[in-house]
Design a protein around this motif. Structure first.
Motif, PDB file in Angstrom:
ATOM      1  N   ASN A 111       0.827  -1.217   0.000  1.00 17.21           N
ATOM      2  CA  ASN A 111       0.000   0.000   0.000  1.00 17.21           C
ATOM      3  C   ASN A 111       0.855   1.258   0.000  1.00 17.21           C
ATOM      4  OD1 ASN A 111      -2.198  -1.696   0.124  1.00 17.21           O
ATOM      5  ND2 ASN A 111      -3.252  -0.518   1.694  1.00 17.21           N
ATOM      6  N   GLU A 112       1.982   1.206   0.724  1.00 17.37           N
ATOM      7  CA  GLU A 112       2.866   2.373   0.744  1.00 17.37           C
ATOM      8  C   GLU A 112       3.398   2.680  -0.650  1.00 17.37           C
ATOM      9  OE1 GLU A 112       4.676   2.214   5.313  1.00 17.37           O
ATOM     10  OE2 GLU A 112       5.729   1.202   3.657  1.00 17.37           O
ATOM     11  N   ARG A 113       3.753   1.638  -1.405  1.00 20.37           N
ATOM     12  CA  ARG A 113       4.255   1.863  -2.760  1.00 20.37           C
ATOM     13  C   ARG A 113       3.200   2.505  -3.658  1.00 20.37           C
ATOM     14  NH1 ARG A 113       6.592  -3.361  -1.967  1.00 20.37           N
ATOM     15  NH2 ARG A 113       4.865  -4.310  -3.127  1.00 20.37           N
ATOM     16  N   GLN A 114       1.938   2.260  -3.354  1.00 20.95           N
ATOM     17  CA  GLN A 114       0.851   2.813  -4.156  1.00 20.95           C
ATOM     18  C   GLN A 114       0.239   4.062  -3.523  1.00 20.95           C
ATOM     19  OE1 GLN A 114      -1.961  -0.348  -4.891  1.00 20.95           O
ATOM     20  NE2 GLN A 114      -0.360  -1.811  -5.473  1.00 20.95           N
ATOM     21  N   SER A 115       0.948   4.624  -2.503  1.00 19.92           N
ATOM     22  CA  SER A 115       0.487   5.831  -1.800  1.00 19.92           C
ATOM     23  C   SER A 115      -0.932   5.646  -1.242  1.00 19.92           C
ATOM     24  CB  SER A 115       0.542   7.045  -2.736  1.00 19.92           C
ATOM     25  OG  SER A 115       1.860   7.270  -3.187  1.00 19.92           O
ATOM     26  N   MET A 116      -1.199   4.459  -0.710  1.00 19.43           N
ATOM     27  CA  MET A 116      -2.496   4.154  -0.116  1.00 19.43           C
ATOM     28  C   MET A 116      -2.355   4.078   1.398  1.00 19.43           C
ATOM     29  SD  MET A 116      -3.645   1.159  -2.808  1.00 19.43           S
ATOM     30  CE  MET A 116      -5.164   0.776  -1.909  1.00 19.43           C
ATOM     31  N   GLY A 117      -3.488   4.104   2.090  1.00 26.04           N
ATOM     32  CA  GLY A 117      -3.481   4.030   3.545  1.00 26.04           C
ATOM     33  C   GLY A 117      -2.963   2.688   4.032  1.00 26.04           C
ATOM     34  N   THR A 118      -2.514   2.664   5.277  1.00 22.68           N
ATOM     35  CA  THR A 118      -1.925   1.434   5.811  1.00 22.68           C
ATOM     36  C   THR A 118      -2.608   0.993   7.105  1.00 22.68           C
ATOM     37  OG1 THR A 118      -0.236   2.742   6.962  1.00 22.68           O
ATOM     38  CG2 THR A 118       0.331   1.877   4.780  1.00 22.68           C
ATOM     39  N   SER A 119      -3.826   1.479   7.344  1.00 25.85           N
ATOM     40  CA  SER A 119      -4.565   1.020   8.525  1.00 25.85           C
ATOM     41  C   SER A 119      -5.183  -0.345   8.233  1.00 25.85           C
ATOM     42  CB  SER A 119      -5.660   2.016   8.894  1.00 25.85           C
ATOM     43  OG  SER A 119      -6.677   2.029   7.901  1.00 25.85           O
ATOM     44  N   TYR A 120      -5.763  -0.940   9.255  1.00 27.57           N
ATOM     45  CA  TYR A 120      -6.353  -2.270   9.126  1.00 27.57           C
ATOM     46  C   TYR A 120      -7.364  -2.337   7.990  1.00 27.57           C
ATOM     47  CZ  TYR A 120      -9.044  -6.447  10.453  1.00 27.57           C
ATOM     48  OH  TYR A 120      -9.684  -7.657  10.452  1.00 27.57           O
ATOM     49  N   THR A 121      -8.235  -1.351   7.904  1.00 30.99           N
ATOM     50  CA  THR A 121      -9.294  -1.383   6.891  1.00 30.99           C
ATOM     51  C   THR A 121      -8.780  -1.056   5.488  1.00 30.99           C
ATOM     52  OG1 THR A 121      -9.866   0.897   7.468  1.00 30.99           O
ATOM     53  CG2 THR A 121     -11.116  -0.853   8.545  1.00 30.99           C
ATOM     54  N   ASP A 122      -7.552  -0.532   5.390  1.00 30.08           N
ATOM     55  CA  ASP A 122      -6.993  -0.183   4.074  1.00 30.08           C
ATOM     56  C   ASP A 122      -6.327  -1.350   3.385  1.00 30.08           C
ATOM     57  OD1 ASP A 122      -7.717   2.557   4.200  1.00 30.08           O
ATOM     58  OD2 ASP A 122      -5.975   2.961   5.477  1.00 30.08           O
ATOM     59  N   LEU A 123      -5.923  -2.347   4.151  1.00 23.42           N
ATOM     60  CA  LEU A 123      -5.105  -3.425   3.600  1.00 23.42           C
ATOM     61  C   LEU A 123      -5.953  -4.470   2.881  1.00 23.42           C
ATOM     62  CD1 LEU A 123      -2.605  -4.065   6.541  1.00 23.42           C
ATOM     63  CD2 LEU A 123      -2.378  -2.481   4.610  1.00 23.42           C
ATOM     64  N   THR A 124      -5.371  -5.056   1.853  1.00 22.96           N
ATOM     65  CA  THR A 124      -5.981  -6.199   1.181  1.00 22.96           C
ATOM     66  C   THR A 124      -5.521  -7.460   1.900  1.00 22.96           C
ATOM     67  OG1 THR A 124      -5.972  -5.045  -0.945  1.00 22.96           O
ATOM     68  CG2 THR A 124      -6.184  -7.443  -0.994  1.00 22.96           C
ATOM     69  N   MET A 125      -6.471  -8.240   2.392  1.00 23.64           N
ATOM     70  CA  MET A 125      -6.141  -9.408   3.208  1.00 23.64           C
ATOM     71  C   MET A 125      -7.178 -10.499   2.990  1.00 23.64           C
ATOM     72  SD  MET A 125      -7.168  -7.818   6.960  1.00 23.64           S
ATOM     73  CE  MET A 125      -6.021  -6.449   6.788  1.00 23.64           C
ATOM     74  N   PRO A 126      -6.884 -11.714   3.390  1.00 22.20           N
ATOM     75  CA  PRO A 126      -7.864 -12.800   3.260  1.00 22.20           C
ATOM     76  C   PRO A 126      -9.125 -12.494   4.064  1.00 22.20           C
ATOM     77  CG  PRO A 126      -5.689 -13.666   3.793  1.00 22.20           C
ATOM     78  CD  PRO A 126      -5.604 -12.189   3.958  1.00 22.20           C
ATOM     79  N   ASN A 127     -10.232 -13.111   3.660  1.00 22.51           N
ATOM     80  CA  ASN A 127     -11.510 -12.856   4.329  1.00 22.51           C
ATOM     81  C   ASN A 127     -11.460 -13.183   5.813  1.00 22.51           C
ATOM     82  OD1 ASN A 127     -12.894 -11.865   2.102  1.00 22.51           O
ATOM     83  ND2 ASN A 127     -13.583 -13.905   1.452  1.00 22.51           N
ATOM     84  N   GLU A 128     -10.743 -14.251   6.172  1.00 21.24           N
ATOM     85  CA  GLU A 128     -10.674 -14.615   7.594  1.00 21.24           C
ATOM     86  C   GLU A 128     -10.057 -13.484   8.417  1.00 21.24           C
ATOM     87  OE1 GLU A 128      -8.183 -17.556  10.506  1.00 21.24           O
ATOM     88  OE2 GLU A 128      -8.768 -18.367   8.560  1.00 21.24           O
ATOM     89  N   THR A 129      -8.978 -12.909   7.907  1.00 18.22           N
ATOM     90  CA  THR A 129      -8.315 -11.819   8.619  1.00 18.22           C
ATOM     91  C   THR A 129      -9.136 -10.551   8.557  1.00 18.22           C
ATOM     92  OG1 THR A 129      -6.207 -12.820   7.972  1.00 18.22           O
ATOM     93  CG2 THR A 129      -6.120 -10.607   8.883  1.00 18.22           C
ATOM     94  N   ARG A 130      -9.799 -10.284   7.434  1.00 19.52           N
ATOM     95  CA  ARG A 130     -10.634  -9.089   7.315  1.00 19.52           C
ATOM     96  C   ARG A 130     -11.768  -9.121   8.327  1.00 19.52           C
ATOM     97  NH1 ARG A 130     -10.914  -4.902   4.954  1.00 19.52           N
ATOM     98  NH2 ARG A 130      -9.133  -5.402   3.644  1.00 19.52           N
ATOM     99  N   ASN A 131     -12.264 -10.304   8.653  1.00 26.55           N
ATOM    100  CA  ASN A 131     -13.356 -10.426   9.619  1.00 26.55           C
ATOM    101  C   ASN A 131     -12.864 -10.629  11.052  1.00 26.55           C
ATOM    102  OD1 ASN A 131     -16.216 -10.629   8.259  1.00 26.55           O
ATOM    103  ND2 ASN A 131     -14.803 -11.704   6.894  1.00 26.55           N
ATOM    104  N   TYR A 132     -11.552 -10.729  11.233  1.00 30.40           N
ATOM    105  CA  TYR A 132     -10.999 -11.100  12.538  1.00 30.40           C
ATOM    106  C   TYR A 132     -11.232 -10.004  13.584  1.00 30.40           C
ATOM    107  CZ  TYR A 132      -7.592 -13.241  15.733  1.00 30.40           C
ATOM    108  OH  TYR A 132      -6.984 -13.836  16.803  1.00 30.40           O
ATOM    109  N   VAL A 133     -10.787  -8.798  13.295  1.00 26.58           N
ATOM    110  CA  VAL A 133     -10.991  -7.695  14.247  1.00 26.58           C
ATOM    111  C   VAL A 133     -12.471  -7.337  14.374  1.00 26.58           C
ATOM    112  CG1 VAL A 133     -10.432  -5.284  14.769  1.00 26.58           C
ATOM    113  CG2 VAL A 133      -8.639  -6.824  13.954  1.00 26.58           C
ATOM    114  N   PRO A 134     -13.260  -7.316  13.280  1.00 29.31           N
ATOM    115  CA  PRO A 134     -14.700  -7.104  13.454  1.00 29.31           C
ATOM    116  C   PRO A 134     -15.358  -8.113  14.389  1.00 29.31           C
ATOM    117  CG  PRO A 134     -14.122  -6.741  11.168  1.00 29.31           C
ATOM    118  CD  PRO A 134     -12.876  -7.259  11.850  1.00 29.31           C
ATOM    119  N   LYS A 135     -14.911  -9.361  14.360  1.00 28.38           N
ATOM    120  CA  LYS A 135     -15.458 -10.352  15.290  1.00 28.38           C
ATOM    121  C   LYS A 135     -15.135  -9.976  16.734  1.00 28.38           C
ATOM    122  CE  LYS A 135     -15.474 -14.489  12.346  1.00 28.38           C
ATOM    123  NZ  LYS A 135     -14.906 -15.843  12.148  1.00 28.38           N
ATOM    124  N   LEU A 136     -13.872  -9.610  16.973  1.00 30.94           N
ATOM    125  CA  LEU A 136     -13.483  -9.216  18.326  1.00 30.94           C
ATOM    126  C   LEU A 136     -14.248  -7.974  18.759  1.00 30.94           C
ATOM    127  CD1 LEU A 136     -11.677  -9.689  20.783  1.00 30.94           C
ATOM    128  CD2 LEU A 136      -9.951  -8.233  19.701  1.00 30.94           C
TER     129      LEU A 136
END
Length: 493
Positions: free
Chosen positions: A201-226
Motif C-alpha cells: 500500500n505504501e508503494r501505491q500511496s495508499m493508507g496502511t490502517s487495518y481497513t486499508d489493507l488487502t487481506m484474506p476474508n478470515e483476517t478481514r473479519n478477525y478484528v470485526p469479530k473481536l
C-alpha cells in the motif's frame, strides 16, 4: 501520684497553654490554607467489585473499529444467545487469570476476549491447519515461544503457558506495528503477511490502517469479530444477552507435584470430576503426568487443599501406573507390544498409533510399570520424548500393461522391461516363440515395496486369473499409489 496521673496532668497544662496563646506559635497574620496535592491520582473504591465483567469493561483500551463488518458480526453473535452462553460459561475457568496477566502487563483487557474468536475458549480445539489450544498456536509458532510439544503433552493447550506465550506474541506484534488492529491482524495472518501488505500500500500511496489493507476474508473479519464480542460484553442488555456471573476471584490455583502420578488418581484425590481436571490441564494427553516435565498442576481453588491433604495421606499403592519404553529399533506395533507385554490393541490405544503404521527407532512409548521399572521418568525423556511413525512397508505385485512395437519379439519386450521372456510368455498365456503384432498389449508383473496405505488400494480391485505351471492362480490386480494431498492452511502464524 503515679505515672498515669502525672501524664494526665502534664497533658492538661500543655493543652491549656496552646488554647490561650495561639500567637506564640505563628509570626505575623494568619495565612489562608493552600490546597494540598495528592501523591497519587488513584482512589481505592470503598466497594468491593465482585463482577469480573465490569473489571474487563474498565480495562478496554483498543480504539473501537467502526465498520459495516462489525454490524454483520454483531448480528451473527446476537442471534445465537445459546452459543454465547456456552462460550462465556466455558471461559469462566480462565478469564480471571488472563485478565490478571493483561493488567500486570498494562495491556488492553479486550485481548482477554480473543479466545472467543480463536477457539470459543475450548483449550482442546484443533484447527484444520493443526493450530491448537484456546489461543490457537501453530506448531512452529508454539515452538518459537517455547511451548513443549512431545509424546506426553502439548503446551499449546496449557492454560498458563499458552496464555503467557500469546500475550508475549501480541506485545511483540504491537511493538512491531504500533497499532492493535494491525497486531491482531498479524496474530491471525502472520507478521510477514501484514508487513508485506503495508509495504504494498505504501508503494501505491495508499493508507496502511487495518481497513486499508488487502487481506484474506478470515483476517478481514478477525478484528470485526473481536469488536462485536467486545460490544456485546460492554452492553449485553442491548443485544438481549445474559452473561453468566463470573466472580472477580481466581478459579484455580497451581499445586506442586513431585512424583509421577496418574491423571485419574489426581482427580480422585482432589475430589473433582475427571473432565473438570482435564479442562484445567488440557495439555496432558496421556494417562500419567511425569513430574520431571511438569512441576505443577491446576486445580479448582477449593479443591487444591483437598488434593494436598489426600495426597499426603495416600498410601494405597503406586502413584503412577505407566512409564516410558524407548523403542530400540524400527518395528511393527505387534512386535513392540510383544516386547513390553501388552496387547497390540492396548499399545495402539494408549499411544494413539493409527493403523498400518510402524514405530521408528527411538520412539517413546507409554507402557505399564513393572517390578523392573518402578522409577519415575527421567527429565530428558519427559521433556523430549517423541513418537515417530512410518507407514508399514509390504511387497506388492503390480501389473503394468506394455505395448508391442514393430518388429518386437517376446525376448525383446522382456529385455526392455527387465523381466524374463519365459515369465512374460507365462503371464500372457503365450509361448516364447509366439508372434507379436505392433500395438498389441502385454501384461508385465513386478514386485514392488509400497506402504501399507498404498497396498490397501489393491483390495478393492478384482484380481485377474493367469495360468501358472498348469494351474489357475489369481494374479494381483494393478495397484495405484495414493497421491499425497496438501492440507489447507487456515493460519500462517
Amino acid at each position: 501520684m503515679n505515672l498515669r496521673h502525672l501524664l494526665v496532668a502534664f497533658s492538661v497544662v500543655w493543652l491549656a497553654g496552646c488554647a490561650t496563646s495561639p500567637s506564640n506559635s505563628v509570626d505575623g497574620p494568619l495565612k489562608p490554607i493552600t490546597q494540598a496535592r495528592p501523591l497519587s491520582s488513584h482512589v481505592t473504591s470503598l466497594e468491593s467489585n465482585n463482577d469480573l465483567w465490569e473489571r474487563i469493561r474498565k480495562g478496554f483500551a483498543i480504539p473501537d473499529l467502526q465498520h459495516e463488518l462489525v454490524d454483520v458480526q454483531e448480528q451473527w453473535y446476537g442471534s445465537r444467545p445459546d452459543y454465547i452462553d456456552r462460550m462465556t460459561t466455558r471461559s469462566s475457568k480462565y478469564l480471571y487469570h488472563i485478565v490478571e496477566e493483561l493488567e500486570q502487563r498494562n495491556m488492553p483487557t479486550e485481548l482477554a476476549l480473543l479466545p472467543y474468536i480463536e477457539s470459543a475458549f475450548n483449550p482442546q480445539a484443533v484447527s484444520s491447519a493443526k493450530a491448537a489450544g484456546m489461543w490457537q498456536f501453530m506448531p512452529a509458532t508454539g515452538s518459537y515461544f517455547e511451548l513443549t510439544q512431545n509424546a506426553f503433552r502439548d503446551d499449546r493447550r496449557d492454560v498458563l503457558a499458552s496464555t503467557k506465550a500469546a500475550l508475549d506474541y501480541l506485545e511483540k506484534l504491537h511493538r512491531m506495528f504500533g497499532d492493535w488492529h494491525l497486531a491482531l491482524a498479524a496474530y491471525n495472518w502472520g507478521e510477514g503477511s501484514v508487513g508485506r501488505a503495508i509495504k504494498r500500500n505504501e508503494r501505491q500511496s495508499m493508507g496502511t490502517s487495518y481497513t486499508d489493507l488487502t487481506m484474506p476474508n478470515e483476517t478481514r473479519n478477525y478484528v470485526p469479530k473481536l469488536q462485536a464480542v467486545k460490544n456485546i460484553i460492554a452492553n449485553p442488555e442491548k443485544f438481549k444477552i445474559e452473561l453468566p456471573n463470573i466472580e472477580n476471584h481466581p478459579y484455580f490455583q497451581a499445586v506442586e507435584i513431585k512424583r509421577d502420578v496418574d491423571v485419574e488418581l489426581v482427580a480422585r484425590l482432589a475430589d473433582v470430576r475427571l473432565d473438570d481436571f482435564k479442562a484445567l490441564n488440557p495439555s496432558f494427553h496421556r494417562p500419567t503426568i511425569f513430574a520431571a516435565g511438569v512441576t505443577q498442576i491446576l486445580l479448582p481453588w477449593d479443591n487444591a487443599k483437598v488434593f494436598q491433604r489426600n495426597l499426603a495421606a495416600y498410601h494405597d499403592g503406586q502413584y503412577a501406573s505407566w512409564t516410558v519404553w524407548i523403542a530400540p529399533s524400527t518395528m511393527t506395533v505387534a512386535n513392540a507390544a510383544q516386547r513390553v507385554g501388552m496387547s497390540e490393541a492396548d499399545l495402539r490405544s494408549v499411544n494413539r498409533i493409527p493403523p498400518r503404521m510402524m514405530i521408528k527407532a527411538g520412539s517413546a512409548l507409554m507402557v505399564p510399570r513393572t517390578s523392573q521399572h518402578q522409577s519415575d521418568v527421567a527429565t530428558h525423556i519427559a521433556d523430549n520424548g517423541k513418537l515417530a511413525l512410518a507407514p508399514e512397508i509390504t511387497e506388492v505385485t503390480r501389473r503394468t500393461p506394455v505395448k508391442v512395437r514393430k518388429g518386437d519379439t517376446m525376448a525383446k519386450v522382456a529385455s526392455r522391461n527387465g523381466v524374463s521372456a519365459a515369465n512374460l510368455a507365462r503371464w500372457n498365456d503365450m509361448s516364447i516363440s509366439s508372434k507379436l503384432r505392433a500395438g498389441q498389449s502385454l501384461d508385465i508383473y513386478k514386485t514392488v515395496r509400497v506402504s501399507a496405505a498404498g497396498a490397501s488400494a489393491k483390495k478393492a480391485t478384482p484380481t485377474k486369473k493367469v495360468r501358472t505351471a498348469g494351474t489357475q492362480k489369481a494374479a494381483p490386480a494393478k495397484v495405484t499409489q495414493k497421491s499425497k494431498g496438501g492440507t489447507p492452511t487456515k493460519k500462517k502464524r
